[in-house]
Write an enzyme that holds these catalytic residues in place. Sequence first.
Site, PDB file in Angstrom:
ATOM      1  N   GLY A  79       0.799  -1.233   0.000  1.00 53.58           N
ATOM      2  CA  GLY A  79       0.000   0.000   0.000  1.00 53.58           C
ATOM      3  C   GLY A  79       0.820   1.266   0.000  1.00 53.58           C
ATOM      4  N   GLY A 120      11.207   1.831   5.061  1.00 57.18           N
ATOM      5  CA  GLY A 120      10.273   1.929   3.935  1.00 57.18           C
ATOM      6  C   GLY A 120       9.150   2.904   4.214  1.00 57.18           C
ATOM      7  N   ASP A 135      14.799  -4.777  14.066  1.00 60.83           N
ATOM      8  CA  ASP A 135      16.166  -5.012  13.560  1.00 60.83           C
ATOM      9  C   ASP A 135      17.168  -3.963  14.029  1.00 60.83           C
ATOM     10  OD1 ASP A 135      14.985  -7.066  12.276  1.00 60.83           O
ATOM     11  OD2 ASP A 135      15.341  -6.355  10.246  1.00 60.83           O
ATOM     12  N   MET A 177      15.870 -12.956  13.729  1.00 59.30           N
ATOM     13  CA  MET A 177      15.615 -12.013  12.631  1.00 59.30           C
ATOM     14  C   MET A 177      16.812 -11.078  12.443  1.00 59.30           C
ATOM     15  SD  MET A 177      11.606 -11.008  12.608  1.00 59.30           S
ATOM     16  CE  MET A 177      10.444 -12.073  11.742  1.00 59.30           C
ATOM     17  N   GLY A 178      16.814 -10.374  11.347  1.00 56.20           N
ATOM     18  CA  GLY A 178      17.920  -9.480  10.991  1.00 56.20           C
ATOM     19  C   GLY A 178      18.227  -9.716   9.524  1.00 56.20           C
ATOM     20  N   ARG A 264      20.529 -29.600  16.086  1.00 56.63           N
ATOM     21  CA  ARG A 264      19.104 -29.255  16.104  1.00 56.63           C
ATOM     22  C   ARG A 264      18.974 -27.747  15.852  1.00 56.63           C
ATOM     23  NH1 ARG A 264      18.977 -33.936  15.851  1.00 56.63           N
ATOM     24  NH2 ARG A 264      17.792 -35.426  17.113  1.00 56.63           N
ATOM     25  N   HIS A 270       8.645 -14.890  13.844  1.00 57.81           N
ATOM     26  CA  HIS A 270       7.830 -13.747  14.275  1.00 57.81           C
ATOM     27  C   HIS A 270       7.550 -13.698  15.775  1.00 57.81           C
ATOM     28  CE1 HIS A 270       7.396 -13.595   9.966  1.00 57.81           C
ATOM     29  NE2 HIS A 270       7.008 -12.352  10.107  1.00 57.81           N
ATOM     30  N   GLN A 272       9.664 -13.081  17.741  1.00 60.46           N
ATOM     31  CA  GLN A 272      10.480 -11.923  18.158  1.00 60.46           C
ATOM     32  C   GLN A 272       9.746 -10.601  17.972  1.00 60.46           C
ATOM     33  OE1 GLN A 272      14.739 -12.836  16.462  1.00 60.46           O
ATOM     34  NE2 GLN A 272      13.179 -14.013  15.376  1.00 60.46           N
ATOM     35  N   ARG A 273       8.736 -10.582  17.123  1.00 65.00           N
ATOM     36  CA  ARG A 273       8.017  -9.332  16.886  1.00 65.00           C
ATOM     37  C   ARG A 273       6.798  -9.186  17.791  1.00 65.00           C
ATOM     38  NH1 ARG A 273       8.271  -8.584  10.776  1.00 65.00           N
ATOM     39  NH2 ARG A 273       6.021  -8.413  10.882  1.00 65.00           N
TER      40      ARG A 273
HETATM   41  O1  F6P Z   1      12.292  -5.645   9.249  1.00 68.85           O
HETATM   42  C1  F6P Z   1      11.785  -6.305  10.315  1.00 68.85           C
HETATM   43  C2  F6P Z   1      11.621  -7.779  10.038  1.00 68.85           C
HETATM   44  O2  F6P Z   1      11.166  -8.362  11.238  1.00 68.85           O
HETATM   45  C3  F6P Z   1      12.853  -8.489   9.506  1.00 68.85           C
HETATM   46  O3  F6P Z   1      13.772  -8.851  10.486  1.00 68.85           O
HETATM   47  C4  F6P Z   1      12.233  -9.679   8.829  1.00 68.85           C
HETATM   48  O4  F6P Z   1      13.045 -10.188   7.802  1.00 68.85           O
HETATM   49  C5  F6P Z   1      10.985  -9.110   8.251  1.00 68.85           C
HETATM   50  O5  F6P Z   1      10.611  -8.021   9.059  1.00 68.85           O
HETATM   51  C6  F6P Z   1       9.855 -10.099   8.148  1.00 68.85           C
HETATM   52  O6  F6P Z   1       8.783  -9.482   7.522  1.00 68.85           O
HETATM   53  P1  F6P Z   1       7.365 -10.173   7.288  1.00 68.85           P
HETATM   54  O7  F6P Z   1       6.576  -9.978   8.536  1.00 68.85           O
HETATM   55  O8  F6P Z   1       6.790  -9.431   6.149  1.00 68.85           O
HETATM   56  O9  F6P Z   1       7.596 -11.625   7.020  1.00 68.85           O
END
Ligand code: F6P
Length: 346
Positions: A79, A120, A135, A177-178, A264, A270, A272-273
Amino acid sequence: MTDIRCIGICTGGGDAPGLNAVIRAAVKSAILKYKWKVIGIPDGFDGLIWPERSRQLTLADVSGILPRGGTILGTTNRGNPFHYKTIENGEEVVRDISDQVIANARALGIDAIITIGGDGSQKIGLDLGVPKTIDNDLCATDVTFGFDSALQTATDAIDKIHTTAESHHRVMAVEVMGRDAGWIAIEAGIAGGAHVILIPEIPFSVQKICNYVAAREGYGKHFTIIVIAEGVPLPPELRQLSRGGSVAMLVGDAISLCAHKEVRVSVLGHIQRGGSPSPCDRVLGTRFGAKATELIANHDFGKMVCLRGESVMGVDIAEAVGHLKLVDPNGELVATARAMGICFGD
Ligand code: F6P
């Protein structure tokens, strides 16, 4: 200078713990300090493409959201009004609909918009930006909110992996992530006592890791913890095997073959988010949200709020975006890790 009467607020890009703290702070200071009306714009800029989806935010709307993960406004990676993709006559076309978006904002009575997003979203940001990404790879700010909470989650995971790795005498890899920067990997790796840390900034070889695993075996350490950032550059022999999935799976298989050890792999993804923001992220988000409204009150537009040392301030968005903050392979953090005997696979 026209008076500000109403602001809009939106969240764009991937979510991060602390978004609701920013929304709450901006709404509270807008209403309580400046007596402005606040419009919540849902799902990035979607609420300006379809303005009927936007609605007024009151103090009641932000009550109780400080510890909550995610964003009450919703978000999207799609969007971008400057490159808006639609399907016309069965074909994908890209249009610049930014004029329409601005006209819709004006029709809603919005005088200025706070965009909470990563690199972005900041490029798309119209008036005032608040940086966000777990990140931590935005140059203009010492730290982005969301990073501390993600670090906590990744470190907790490594702590848990530690005990099972030691019990089973295994090599255990944790993918964090990163995409471009290895901040979560290196900091969680150091915090969690990892033995190997692989980051996008330092090319590695599987053989070097296997030599290191063998050296540990030699002095009686029969387990090894490897933290891998998702964006590590794969060595050529692994690149050709890649199907675009988890890099840790590929690296883990290769280590298992050459080190003759059970490996292993855990991919945190996600997780982490999500979840409740850490106290640090709640405070930083609150400071960013309050600062954003202050900049608007001063008509200081085109700025992104940032943390520099002890101070929260505004920097030009144009200057703030487009430069990623990467881990310096020759910097103090990497040197400290190496001093702890941590191997980077190089
Ligand atoms: O930019 C933040 C981030 O969490 C990155 O570490 C990861 O690659 C990306 O977003 C994952 O994005 P999406 O939620 O679109 O899979």
